[in-house]
Design a protein around this motif. Structure first.
Motif, PDB file in Angstrom:
ATOM      1  N   LYS A  31       0.826  -1.205   0.000  1.00  0.00           N
ATOM      2  CA  LYS A  31       0.000   0.000   0.000  1.00  0.00           C
ATOM      3  C   LYS A  31       0.859   1.253   0.000  1.00  0.00           C
ATOM      4  CE  LYS A  31      -3.659   2.334   2.612  1.00  0.00           C
ATOM      5  NZ  LYS A  31      -4.585   2.253   3.785  1.00  0.00           N
ATOM      6  N   LYS A  32       1.944   1.221   0.764  1.00  0.00           N
ATOM      7  CA  LYS A  32       2.783   2.401   0.943  1.00  0.00           C
ATOM      8  C   LYS A  32       3.691   2.662  -0.247  1.00  0.00           C
ATOM      9  CE  LYS A  32       6.264   4.211   4.203  1.00  0.00           C
ATOM     10  NZ  LYS A  32       6.992   3.913   5.475  1.00  0.00           N
ATOM     11  N   ARG A  33       4.273   1.588  -0.808  1.00  0.00           N
ATOM     12  CA  ARG A  33       5.319   1.749  -1.808  1.00  0.00           C
ATOM     13  C   ARG A  33       4.986   1.115  -3.146  1.00  0.00           C
ATOM     14  NH1 ARG A  33       9.676  -1.297  -0.624  1.00  0.00           N
ATOM     15  NH2 ARG A  33      10.900  -0.005  -2.031  1.00  0.00           N
ATOM     16  N   GLY A  34       4.042   0.182  -3.161  1.00  0.00           N
ATOM     17  CA  GLY A  34       3.761  -0.552  -4.393  1.00  0.00           C
ATOM     18  C   GLY A  34       4.674  -1.744  -4.591  1.00  0.00           C
ATOM     19  N   TYR A  35       5.564  -1.991  -3.620  1.00  0.00           N
ATOM     20  CA  TYR A  35       6.480  -3.136  -3.643  1.00  0.00           C
ATOM     21  C   TYR A  35       6.563  -3.722  -2.243  1.00  0.00           C
ATOM     22  CZ  TYR A  35       8.399  -0.857  -7.878  1.00  0.00           C
ATOM     23  OH  TYR A  35       8.561  -0.259  -9.098  1.00  0.00           O
ATOM     24  N   PHE A  36       6.988  -4.977  -2.177  1.00  0.00           N
ATOM     25  CA  PHE A  36       7.325  -5.601  -0.908  1.00  0.00           C
ATOM     26  C   PHE A  36       8.592  -6.414  -1.120  1.00  0.00           C
ATOM     27  CE2 PHE A  36       6.493  -9.263   2.181  1.00  0.00           C
ATOM     28  CZ  PHE A  36       6.939  -8.556   3.283  1.00  0.00           C
ATOM     29  N   THR A  37       9.688  -5.990  -0.508  1.00  0.00           N
ATOM     30  CA  THR A  37      10.957  -6.691  -0.667  1.00  0.00           C
ATOM     31  C   THR A  37      11.165  -7.591   0.537  1.00  0.00           C
ATOM     32  OG1 THR A  37      12.180  -4.816   0.302  1.00  0.00           O
ATOM     33  CG2 THR A  37      11.978  -4.887  -2.098  1.00  0.00           C
ATOM     34  N   ILE A  38      11.237  -8.882   0.284  1.00  0.00           N
ATOM     35  CA  ILE A  38      11.333  -9.869   1.353  1.00  0.00           C
ATOM     36  C   ILE A  38      12.557 -10.746   1.125  1.00  0.00           C
ATOM     37  CG2 ILE A  38       9.683 -11.367   0.130  1.00  0.00           C
ATOM     38  CD1 ILE A  38       8.844 -12.438   2.920  1.00  0.00           C
ATOM     39  N   VAL A  39      13.298 -10.965   2.193  1.00  0.00           N
ATOM     40  CA  VAL A  39      14.520 -11.768   2.157  1.00  0.00           C
ATOM     41  C   VAL A  39      14.268 -13.058   2.933  1.00  0.00           C
ATOM     42  CG1 VAL A  39      16.966 -11.851   2.725  1.00  0.00           C
ATOM     43  CG2 VAL A  39      15.923  -9.676   2.044  1.00  0.00           C
ATOM     44  N   CYS A  81      23.263  -6.925  -8.593  1.00  0.00           N
ATOM     45  CA  CYS A  81      21.802  -6.998  -8.740  1.00  0.00           C
ATOM     46  C   CYS A  81      21.119  -6.106  -7.711  1.00  0.00           C
ATOM     47  CB  CYS A  81      21.343  -8.449  -8.587  1.00  0.00           C
ATOM     48  SG  CYS A  81      19.560  -8.670  -8.471  1.00  0.00           S
ATOM     49  N   ILE A  82      21.559  -6.181  -6.468  1.00  0.00           N
ATOM     50  CA  ILE A  82      20.963  -5.373  -5.405  1.00  0.00           C
ATOM     51  C   ILE A  82      21.166  -3.887  -5.675  1.00  0.00           C
ATOM     52  CG2 ILE A  82      21.116  -4.797  -2.954  1.00  0.00           C
ATOM     53  CD1 ILE A  82      21.829  -7.789  -2.518  1.00  0.00           C
ATOM     54  N   LYS A  83      22.369  -3.511  -6.083  1.00  0.00           N
ATOM     55  CA  LYS A  83      22.646  -2.105  -6.372  1.00  0.00           C
ATOM     56  C   LYS A  83      21.780  -1.604  -7.526  1.00  0.00           C
ATOM     57  CE  LYS A  83      27.411  -1.940  -4.650  1.00  0.00           C
ATOM     58  NZ  LYS A  83      28.852  -1.819  -5.028  1.00  0.00           N
ATOM     59  N   ARG A  84      21.560  -2.429  -8.503  1.00  0.00           N
ATOM     60  CA  ARG A  84      20.715  -2.041  -9.642  1.00  0.00           C
ATOM     61  C   ARG A  84      19.280  -1.781  -9.178  1.00  0.00           C
ATOM     62  NH1 ARG A  84      21.865  -6.015 -12.405  1.00  0.00           N
ATOM     63  NH2 ARG A  84      20.050  -7.357 -12.075  1.00  0.00           N
ATOM     64  N   LEU A  85      18.785  -2.632  -8.286  1.00  0.00           N
ATOM     65  CA  LEU A  85      17.417  -2.460  -7.791  1.00  0.00           C
ATOM     66  C   LEU A  85      17.299  -1.273  -6.855  1.00  0.00           C
ATOM     67  CD1 LEU A  85      16.605  -6.226  -7.245  1.00  0.00           C
ATOM     68  CD2 LEU A  85      15.652  -4.746  -9.005  1.00  0.00           C
ATOM     69  N   VAL A  86      18.379  -0.939  -6.157  1.00  0.00           N
ATOM     70  CA  VAL A  86      18.398   0.297  -5.382  1.00  0.00           C
ATOM     71  C   VAL A  86      18.269   1.493  -6.309  1.00  0.00           C
ATOM     72  CG1 VAL A  86      19.875   1.805  -3.977  1.00  0.00           C
ATOM     73  CG2 VAL A  86      19.677  -0.627  -3.400  1.00  0.00           C
ATOM     74  N   ASN A  87      18.996   1.473  -7.415  1.00  0.00           N
ATOM     75  CA  ASN A  87      18.936   2.575  -8.374  1.00  0.00           C
ATOM     76  C   ASN A  87      17.558   2.698  -9.006  1.00  0.00           C
ATOM     77  OD1 ASN A  87      21.618   3.282  -7.948  1.00  0.00           O
ATOM     78  ND2 ASN A  87      22.380   1.987  -9.603  1.00  0.00           N
ATOM     79  N   GLN A  88      16.818   1.593  -9.051  1.00  0.00           N
ATOM     80  CA  GLN A  88      15.462   1.600  -9.602  1.00  0.00           C
ATOM     81  C   GLN A  88      14.412   1.906  -8.539  1.00  0.00           C
ATOM     82  OE1 GLN A  88      15.034  -2.277 -11.433  1.00  0.00           O
ATOM     83  NE2 GLN A  88      16.614  -1.874 -12.960  1.00  0.00           N
ATOM     84  N   ASN A  89      14.854   2.169  -7.313  1.00  0.00           N
ATOM     85  CA  ASN A  89      13.972   2.489  -6.186  1.00  0.00           C
ATOM     86  C   ASN A  89      13.055   1.342  -5.774  1.00  0.00           C
ATOM     87  OD1 ASN A  89      14.919   5.175  -5.808  1.00  0.00           O
ATOM     88  ND2 ASN A  89      13.696   5.817  -7.574  1.00  0.00           N
ATOM     89  N   ILE A  90      13.410   0.127  -6.181  1.00  0.00           N
ATOM     90  CA  ILE A  90      12.672  -1.045  -5.703  1.00  0.00           C
ATOM     91  C   ILE A  90      13.135  -1.397  -4.293  1.00  0.00           C
ATOM     92  CG2 ILE A  90      12.289  -3.514  -6.071  1.00  0.00           C
ATOM     93  CD1 ILE A  90      12.371  -2.917  -9.083  1.00  0.00           C
TER      94      ILE A  90
END
Length: 261
Positions: free
Chosen positions: A38-46, A132-141
């Motif tokens: 709801k807040k971000r449109g994404y959910f990043t789960i490890v 991969c993680i840095k790329r997704l940071v740059n994409q604001n995911i």
């Protein structure tokens, strides 16, 4: 970043059985998924390996039918550097037990590099996963944590071994001291298979929510040492920079000092 000192406060909940821990973990995950979608449109789960991937099946009930799977982005806190179809692969175990049952887009599931895994190239796998993680940071995911610049995942589900290791950070091994890299690697893991990659401690401690789920009498000694601030155990270095909570069954909590109960 966090420092380690005596009397570190650790939030915990003790449940009667392993099944109760699994159900509570599912509820916790669902609520955070709802919040961040709801807040971000994404959910990043490890995720971690082991029994935890079986406990995730508790999400596959009508009660959680509103889970927005298409918004999930799934990562692993550590991985064995073996082919992706190997029985020891955390990815394969999670795919067979859970991911194959839910409609998360394949592009949102971040396994380690297939070529590095097939070749047993732990160093290369760590480098590619960090990229991969840095790329997704740059994409604001993936967000970053305050001014540190480290990635901040929404939820990290962790487990602990009887020796007190978490992820593939083992007692007495130098990887626990790594502070610059996001992902490091080990080629002589005391637990087979020997080649692994793992998030570093700063990344683990930057997650918005860390849930450490531990069950079974075999873990009871390590749990007691953690709550006595034995920082030789990597799991004792899980700090509440953001929010960290321990879910224990009664067996795992059976040797906790009385002041912790």
């Amino acid at each position: 970043m966090a420092s380690y000192s005596a009397n570190t406060k650790r939030e915990k909940k003790v449940f009667d059985t392993e099944d109760d821990v699994a159900k509570a973990m599912a509820e916790y995950t669902f609520n955070l998924s709802k919040k961040f979608c709801k807040k971000r449109g994404y959910f990043t789960i490890v995720l971690s390996g082991g029994d935890l991937v079986l406990w995730l099946k508790k999400l596959l009930v009508p009660e959680y039918a509103e889970t927005e799977w298409s918004k999930w982005h799934v990562f692993w806190v550590d991985e064995r550097v073996v082919p992706l179809d190997d029985k020891d692969s955390n990815y394969k175990q999670t795919l067979d037990s859970f991911l194959s049952e839910v409609p998360i887009p394949t592009s949102n599931i971040y396994a380690i590099d297939q070529n590095c895994a097939a070749l047993g190239d732990a160093k290369g796998a760590a480098i590619v996963y960090e990229e991969c993680i840095k790329r997704l940071v740059n994409q604001n995911i993936i967000r970053t944590y305050k001014s540190s610049g480290f990635p901040q995942f929404d939820l990290q589900l962790l487990g602990m071994g009887p020796d007190g290791h978490m992820a593939s950070l083992f007692p007495g091994h130098y990887q626990i001291k790594e502070k610059a890299s996001l992902v490091t690697y080990i080629t002589n893991s005391p637990k087979l298979p020997p080649k692994r990659i793992t998030f570093t401690l700063p990344v683990i401690n930057c997650a918005s929510y860390n849930l450490m789920a531990v069950c079974g009498e075999a873990q009871a000694d390590a749990v007691a040492k953690v709550f006595k601030d034995d920082f030789n155990l990597p799991s004792a270095r899980l700090t509440a920079d953001t929010q960290a909570i321990w879910y224990l069954d009664k067996a795992a909590a059976s040797k906790l000092p009385s002041e912790c109960l």
